[in-house]
Design a protein around this motif. Sequence first.
Motif, PDB file in Angstrom:
ATOM      1  N   SER A 192       0.908  -1.134   0.145  1.00 44.59           N
ATOM      2  CA  SER A 192      -0.088  -0.018  -0.074  1.00 44.59           C
ATOM      3  C   SER A 192       0.788   1.298  -0.110  1.00 44.59           C
ATOM      4  O   SER A 192       0.465   2.155  -0.662  1.00 44.59           O
ATOM      5  CB  SER A 192      -0.948   0.090   1.105  1.00 44.59           C
ATOM      6  OG  SER A 192      -1.778  -1.076   1.131  1.00 44.59           O
ATOM      7  N   ASP A 245      -5.870  -0.717  -4.868  1.00 42.65           N
ATOM      8  CA  ASP A 245      -5.315  -1.459  -3.714  1.00 42.65           C
ATOM      9  C   ASP A 245      -6.250  -2.187  -3.196  1.00 42.65           C
ATOM     10  O   ASP A 245      -7.283  -2.052  -2.316  1.00 42.65           O
ATOM     11  CB  ASP A 245      -4.940  -0.396  -2.541  1.00 42.65           C
ATOM     12  CG  ASP A 245      -4.294  -0.704  -1.500  1.00 42.65           C
ATOM     13  OD1 ASP A 245      -4.006  -2.113  -1.129  1.00 42.65           O
ATOM     14  OD2 ASP A 245      -3.664  -0.046  -0.620  1.00 42.65           O
ATOM     15  N   GLU A 246      -6.096  -3.751  -3.327  1.00 44.85           N
ATOM     16  CA  GLU A 246      -6.955  -4.702  -2.952  1.00 44.85           C
ATOM     17  C   GLU A 246      -8.453  -4.420  -3.322  1.00 44.85           C
ATOM     18  O   GLU A 246      -9.281  -4.508  -2.221  1.00 44.85           O
ATOM     19  CB  GLU A 246      -6.777  -5.132  -1.591  1.00 44.85           C
ATOM     20  CG  GLU A 246      -5.377  -5.349  -1.330  1.00 44.85           C
ATOM     21  CD  GLU A 246      -5.259  -5.960   0.425  1.00 44.85           C
ATOM     22  OE1 GLU A 246      -6.259  -6.513   0.873  1.00 44.85           O
ATOM     23  OE2 GLU A 246      -4.238  -5.508   0.895  1.00 44.85           O
TER      24      GLU A 246
END
Lengths: 245, 290
Positions: free
Chosen positions: A46, A156-157
């Motif tokens: 991240s 991000d995910e």
Amino acid sequence: MLEIQDICRRFTTPDGAVVRALEDVSLTIREHEIISLVGTSGCGKSTLLRLLSGLDHPTEGLVQLDGRTVDKPSPEIGMVFQEPRLLPWLTVTDNVGVALLDTPKTEKAERVAAVLEKVGLTKFADALPRQLSGGMAQRVAIARALVRRPSILLMDEPFSALDSFTKQTLQDHVLDLWRDESFTVVLVTHDLEEAVTLSDRVVVMRGNPGRIDRVVEIDSKRPRDRTSDAVQSLKRDLTAALHLN
Amino acid sequence: MAVLDDIKETIGLRSDHTTGGAASRGSSLLPGRGTLLGFALPLGLVALWQVASATGFADPQLLPAPGEVLGEIVALWQSGDLVEHIAVTMGRVAGGFLWGAVAATVLGILTGTSTWARQFLDPTIQALKAVPSLAWVPLFILWFGIFEDSKLMLIAVGVFFPVYLNLMTAIRDVDRKLIELARVNGLSRWQTVRWVLLPATLPAYVTGLRGGLALGWMFVVAAELMGASEGLGFLMIDGQMTGRPAIIIGALILFAIAGQITDKLLWLATRKPLAWQDTLDSLEGGRNNA
Ligand SMILES: Nc1ncnc2c1ncn2[C@@H]1O[C@H](COP(=O)(O)OP(=O)(O)OP(=O)(O)O)[C@@H](O)[C@H]1O
Ligand SMILES: [Mg+2]
């Protein structure tokens, strides 16, 4: 082309300790490729994505997009967070429109309508976020990132909170969009099958300090069958690589 | 059964919401079954009161019959005095509310958005909050005289704290993730205020305003009991001095009604911008809040 040159990112915690979230990370992300970042929790994925987005700055090193240094968020770089981050007081249309506040009204309306059509949410244009399912909300978030026509889409995910069926549908959806729009995708994920089915390259990171461990190229043609031997064996290799860390 | 009905009602209103009609929510303005239910207890109490008076159970010197109270109010109304008293009291509440709310809004925004301002101002404000508000009375009378200014000041102090605290906390509690979202999408400072901060803090701000208004009504009574020649509070003191309990009770009821009406107006004025809230209130069309 997005170039990451010898990046370090250190955080100082309130009690004075220094966390080396990223150390000597270099990577060149090619145009129109899909690249995944995988690695154990806390290895700096991240953090790296935030540096690419311009939300955060490296302690050392540079991020360059087509030769220009990325030091603040720009329309060329779109970001989808792990959670949809919709503004609960705005309709779906306005939530997407927030990304185009400085665009003339009629053009904005057209572009928002077009992108909602693309993610299949035209019917919900006037709905409020609380009326959406998790998958729909994440589609709005993707629409909001795409409406600015970025050349890079950072995620991000983005699918981690979704059930596996919705997840696969959305993955296919992003692939379709990617084929039509020719942007570059940088995807952080915990899901190795997702990484293998979608990416041209998978970047395996290891933590403490955060570094790139290896980069795995995947040549086979898309769309890839998730159950095929090739995908499953790559997934096994990656799992093994992660466990070595 | 009643529970079942409630659930059905809730579900019914819920489906109104999903079809997204603001108009359908407007129907809750009309007294629905829930509202009527709310009238049952007061009406029952009045009936009980009437019975107690008629049977001589209640001493008319202490608790006059409902009809007598109504008669006093009507007489005052016809003489024009009542309108005058109500207008004066309302004016005081409005004036004090305005001053208190404006000061609280300015300071709340300052301490909510700036760490420096918070560290500089907030400890003092918190310390002042610890002073029971009525304890200011002697000082305000000394400073501003016994006439209007000291009354407005007292009401403003009462209004200030709930508004200030709610607003400051709300601004501080705005989800940093949403601010970050604004940055990613290139929103300017002003655009961030307009599209993120303002809507996010509005619910708590309105709660503060309503709490402040309630305190404003509380303090106007205190201010008028202290010494006044007009106003509902004066009417009560007057009734006490001249031994007319009907007037005291009448004024009491008028206070309740006026307080309810102003609160309802505030709620109506802010209902639309808050319609997005995903709370129990919104499921019930906000009726509980009214
Ligand atoms: N703002 C911050 N202040 C201090 N430390 C931070 C900060 N942000 C990240 N870190 C630290 O940097 C390291 C990397 O964090 P990061 O969030 O990038 O990990 P991640 O790979 O995304 O993990 P996950 O898979 O769990 O999301 C962690 O040790 C984390 O504690
Ligand atoms: Mg992470």
